[in-house]
Scaffold this active site. Structure first.
Site, mmCIF file in Angstrom:
data_model
loop_
_atom_site.group_PDB
_atom_site.id
_atom_site.type_symbol
_atom_site.label_atom_id
_atom_site.label_comp_id
_atom_site.label_asym_id
_atom_site.label_seq_id
_atom_site.Cartn_x
_atom_site.Cartn_y
_atom_site.Cartn_z
ATOM 1 N N PRO A 1 -3.040 34.396 -92.055
ATOM 2 C CA PRO A 1 -2.758 33.923 -91.180
ATOM 3 C C PRO A 1 -3.274 34.217 -89.429
ATOM 4 C CG PRO A 1 -1.500 35.374 -92.436
ATOM 5 C CD PRO A 1 -2.919 35.339 -92.490
ATOM 6 N N CYS A 2 -2.938 32.906 -88.799
ATOM 7 C CA CYS A 2 -3.625 33.028 -87.741
ATOM 8 C C CYS A 2 -3.979 33.963 -86.891
ATOM 9 C CB CYS A 2 -4.037 31.996 -86.362
ATOM 10 S SG CYS A 2 -4.866 31.354 -85.174
ATOM 11 N N GLN A 3 -5.205 34.680 -86.524
ATOM 12 C CA GLN A 3 -5.586 36.255 -85.443
ATOM 13 C C GLN A 3 -6.554 35.706 -84.768
ATOM 14 O OE1 GLN A 3 -6.012 38.857 -88.675
ATOM 15 N NE2 GLN A 3 -4.059 39.900 -88.246
ATOM 16 N N TYR B 1 -9.788 36.658 -85.545
ATOM 17 C CA TYR B 1 -10.869 35.876 -85.884
ATOM 18 C C TYR B 1 -12.651 36.517 -85.154
ATOM 19 C CZ TYR B 1 -7.711 32.935 -88.214
ATOM 20 O OH TYR B 1 -7.063 32.021 -88.497
#
Ligand SMILES: C[S@@+](CC[C@H](N)C(=O)[O-])C[C@H]1O[C@@H](n2cnc3c(N)ncnc32)[C@H](O)[C@@H]1O
Length: 509
Positions: free
Chosen positions: A134-136, A138
């Site tokens: 899930p997009c964090q 990064y």
């Protein structure tokens, strides 16, 4: 393709959209190409959905398997009774989903061991990792910047966490191919003003450098734009990795980044997806589903009271719309009589949608209608929904913005007319593809109003599932809110199937 099935390792599996698509791919002889070995999911209801579906896949071709599954769907037997009829397959399904919700990070010992065992047992046959963290933020990709921060420890940075976990699994499984899905925001995510996507690509090309665990290198392909150099795929724009699902037969404008990683020793380059000739509209995708009425959330819910309210609203809406449109008189807004709030059976056949999609929705001819139940709304929202749906119909498919709502219908929001609430209510126009189905649909239905003003309601879980291209016999477990979240989070299975076919052809070499 070798005879043995391709092992699939499904991470952050949600309700299993990617897995469903991959599982459906068959070779020329009609054999399944991919076999899911493990699906990792931490949320309980999504995990239950995954296990039920894994079990279904294992029994559907057995004698009496489909009948038993349908018996469960119709409430004739419990899930446990269903599993008890096929203990071997139930055990396999539970093994596939690790006997319960598991979180990458927290449960790595179990997850990594299972992946390592599967990889070993699979020998030389191809392996594929699907799913995306899930997009964090990064920020692992931003480790060089972080290195300059006093006392910075990447391990403590929660934003790193799931991305690192993903890279670790790549190192352990060393798949031939990986398919990583993410939201569009990954392309523009910044740390300290620096766009992270190029660093993310570099990490995925060389997981060893990022994790310190020995692993092969990968070439990262777009699934929609041809690389000018197939051996060294680089693209002009990062948006070349963006897939617009509506161009591939999905009745929904869902734009997601999907990266196709191919182990660098594989010489063959993947093909791109084939665009569909035309888009599928919301009406095509859901119009055959039984009509339903909404309910009241703030007062006793009775059909006659609902009919009365809708009937009274109709005169008011017509008066309001007359100021903006011609032909309002001929608009039929009288409520349907005796509608229920849920339906268990299909009444009409699916004949609007392209045949390939109709066959996909109805595979194994489900007789039971699942997850098709309406929510209750406030009286004032019923009026707004009907207004919004009627406006959308009269305007040829343009859902009204807040400025298009008359003052009489304005909700009590200070910012209602300021522009920040311009899209507070959105009707999914019958003649267009849907806007992105997100997990927000679980909160309220304001963005997902049914195009039929006579039904005065938001979309059901099943309608949302149709827009996401889940087959009709795909059961979402958990309560209704959890079901909406699962559907909103998923990768459309019909898109995943097309990606699965690209991967199959690549591995055929
Ligand atoms: C966007 S959804 C995935 C959709 C899925 N790939 C599909 O095809 O339907 C992301 C999922 O990751 C799960 N998740 C988040 N953190 C996790 C973790 N640490 N371990 C396992 N699953 C996690 C969430 O519960 C959510 O269901």
């Amino acid at each position: 393709m070798k005879n043995k099935e391709v092992l699939v390792i499904d991470l952050f599996a949600g309700p299993g959209g990617l897995g469903e698509g991959f599982s459906s791919v068959k070779d020329k002889a009609g054999n399944a190409v991919f076999k899911i070995g493990i699906s990792v999911e931490k949320e309980e209801s999504a995990h239950k959905t995954l296990t039920t579906r894994a079990f279904y896949r294992k029994i559907k071709d057995l004698s009496g398997g489909l009948d038993s599954y349908n018996e469960y769907l119709s409430g004739g037997i419990t899930r446990q009774q269903l599993f008890d009829r096929y203990p071997k397959q139930a055990e396999e399904a539970e093994t596939e989903t690790l006997y319960g919700p598991k979180a990458l990070g927290d449960d790595n010992e179990i997850i990594h061991k299972r992946i390592a065992d599967l990889v070993k047992a699979h020998g030389d046959s191809p392996k594929v990792v699907i799913g995306g963290p899930p997009c964090q933020a990064y920020s692992l990709a931003g480790r060089s910047r972080n290195a300059g921060i006093k006392d910075y420890k990447a391990e403590d940075d929660h934003r790193n966490f799931l991305y690192r976990e993903y890279l670790k699994v790549l190192s352990i499984a060393q798949p031939d191919v990986f398919v990583m899905e993410n939201v569009r925001g990954i392309l523009s995510a910044k740390i300290a003003g620096k766009i992270m996507f190029p660093s993310i690509l570099n990490d995925l090309r060389n997981p060893e450098q990022a994790t310190g665990i020995a692993s092969p290198r990968y070439k990262i392909y777009s699934l929609v734009v041809e690389a000018s150099d197939k051996d060294n795929p680089v693209y002009k724009n990062s948006s070349d990795y963006l897939i617009r699902a509506e161009n591939y037969g999905i009745p929904q404008a869902r734009h997601r980044v999907i990266l196709l990683g191919v182990r660098s020793d594989i010489e063959k380059a993947p093909k791109t997806l084939t665009r569909s000739d035309r888009q599928v509209s919301v009406k095509q995708a859901i119009d055959d589903l039984p009509k339903l009425r909404s309910g009241f959330s703030k007062r006793k819910d009775e059909p006659q009271a609902w009919e009365k309210a809708v009937s009274q609203n109709s005169a008011c809406i017509k008066a309001l719309l007359k100021k903006q449109f011609d032909g309002v008189e001929s608009l039929d807004l009288q409520p349907f009589k005796n509608l229920s709030r849920s339906a268990s059976y299909f009444i009409t056949s699916l004949n609007l949608v392209p045949k390939c999609l109709a066959d996909w929705y109805r595979k194994n001819e489900p007789c039971q209608m699942l997850n098709h139940e309406t929510r209750g709304h406030m009286d004032s929202d019923l009026l707004r929904y009907a207004y919004s749906a009627a406006f959308t119909q009269l305007s040829g498919g343009i859902s009204p913005k807040s400025r298009d709502f008359p003052d009489e219908l304005a909700p009590k929001h200070e910012n209602w007319k300021s522009g920040s609430h311009a899209d507070r209510f959105r009707t999914q126009a019958a003649n267009k593809c849907a806007t992105t189905v997100t997990s927000h649909i679980s909160k309220d239905g304001h963005y997902f109003i049914h195009y039929d003003p006579k039904q005065c309601r938001s979309l059901t879980v099943r309608e949302a599932a149709r827009l996401q291209t889940f087959p009709d016999n795909y059961l979402f477990e958990g309560n209704r809110t959890q079901q909406y979240v699962q559907v909103g989070n998923a990768v459309p299975p019909f898109l995943a199937r097309q990606i699965g076919k690209v991967v199959m052809r690549l591995l055929e070499a």
